[in-house]
Scaffold this active site. Structure first.
Site, PDB file in Angstrom:
ATOM      1  N   CYS A 176      -2.155   2.718   9.342  1.00 55.23           N
ATOM      2  CA  CYS A 176      -3.157   1.728   8.956  1.00 55.23           C
ATOM      3  C   CYS A 176      -4.362   1.729   9.886  1.00 55.23           C
ATOM      4  O   CYS A 176      -5.486   1.469   9.452  1.00 55.23           O
ATOM      5  CB  CYS A 176      -2.547   0.331   8.915  1.00 55.23           C
ATOM      6  SG  CYS A 176      -1.512   0.009   7.476  1.00 55.23           S
ATOM      7  N   HIS A 196       0.853  -1.184   0.000  1.00 56.54           N
ATOM      8  CA  HIS A 196       0.000   0.000   0.000  1.00 56.54           C
ATOM      9  C   HIS A 196       0.896   1.243   0.000  1.00 56.54           C
ATOM     10  O   HIS A 196       1.999   1.229   0.562  1.00 56.54           O
ATOM     11  CB  HIS A 196      -0.865   0.066   1.271  1.00 56.54           C
ATOM     12  CG  HIS A 196      -2.166  -0.645   1.175  1.00 56.54           C
ATOM     13  ND1 HIS A 196      -2.839  -1.115   2.283  1.00 56.54           N
ATOM     14  CD2 HIS A 196      -2.959  -0.948   0.115  1.00 56.54           C
ATOM     15  CE1 HIS A 196      -3.971  -1.687   1.911  1.00 56.54           C
ATOM     16  NE2 HIS A 196      -4.067  -1.594   0.603  1.00 56.54           N
TER      17      HIS A 196
END
Length: 270
Positions: A263, A169
């Protein structure tokens, strides 16, 4: 120089890791034979929430749902700009149900919510950065979602290609320091994307692979304080030299699932 850095009050959305576990493997960090210590995860997560609040930030919560062990990773659930919310369409079937409770949370508070047509993993790959939005692709979010985000938000989107599976990511390889600058690990990106970043951010803070593997780039900055992994020692030093104030918070239990501070943190940008 640190006194000249001005923090901006933020509002964050988080999800308690009550059901956090590693039950499947969808990135190189995840191993089902390495159990999660849920009590330790809860303590680490609470320490992060407390660190945010001590520095004046607002923290809201969405209720965790049994059977969704990765729901704690709130950043993946959506991206928000100007009160508009683009939800998530996860690549992995195991995570697809996570988008529903987050979208419901935003809708219940009157926000304009759109469910994406393409694979799109929220702030995991879509990072508002001042005048534009940085967008990652290569492992999860589809390039089509970048175009969808630009049409929905009316903000220029800069596509960046990720090439290292350990940085699957964008928020594992780059984070925004303030309205003008970022920190990132160059080798996580394709050659062309590195050139783009160098042009956009000639004064960026560059991280080593060791810092990146310690989840040092999965960080949150309020413009002065940088909440980051205590393992990213070289990066913390570079940030301090630039006048930022590192705030180490240990989220090592979440590293077992490939996540860290950013996150578990969704930013609400009304």
């Amino acid at each position: 120089m640190s006194e000249s850095r001005v923090p901006r009050r933020r509002r964050f959305l988080v999800c308690e890791p009550r059901h956090f576990a590693v039950r499947y493997a969808i990135n190189p960090w995840m191993r089902t034979d390495r159990p999660v210590d849920v009590l330790r995860a809860l303590d680490q997560w609470q320490a992060l929430v407390d660190a945010y609040r001590r520095r004046g930030h607002t923290v809201d919560r969405v209720a965790p749902v049994p059977g969704l062990p990765d729901m704690v990773f709130a950043a993946n659930a959506a991206v928000m700009v100007g009160g508009r919310v683009l939800g998530s369409r996860f690549l992995a079937p195991e995570r697809r149900a996570e988008s529903l409770p987050y979208e419901a949370w935003f809708k219940a508070r009157g926000y304009d919510v759109r469910h994406p047509e393409s694979v799109c993993e929220g702030e995991g790959d879509l990072t508002p950065a001042g005048r534009w939005m940085l967008a990652g692709t290569g492992f999860r979010t589809a390039p089509e979602a970048h175009r969808e985000a630009q049409e929905f938000f009316g903000v220029p989107v800069i596509s960046l290609t990720l090439v290292d599976p350990y940085f699957y990511h964008l928020d594992t390889a780059l984070f925004v320091l303030d309205e003008e600058n970022v920190a990132y690990y160059p080798q996580a990106f394709s050659p062309g994307s590195r050139e783009v970043l160098a042009r956009l951010y000639p004064d960026a803070v560059l991280a080593t692979r060791e810092d990146a593997l310690a989840f040092g780039l999965n960080s949150v900055s309020d413009g002065r304080h940088v909440f980051l992994s205590p393992g990213a020692t070289a990066l913390a030093g570079r940030l301090a030299e630039r006048g930022y104030v590192p705030v180490p918070v240990d989220l090592s239990e979440f590293h077992k699932a490939g996540g860290g501070i950013k996150c578990v943190t969704q930013e609400i940008r009304s």
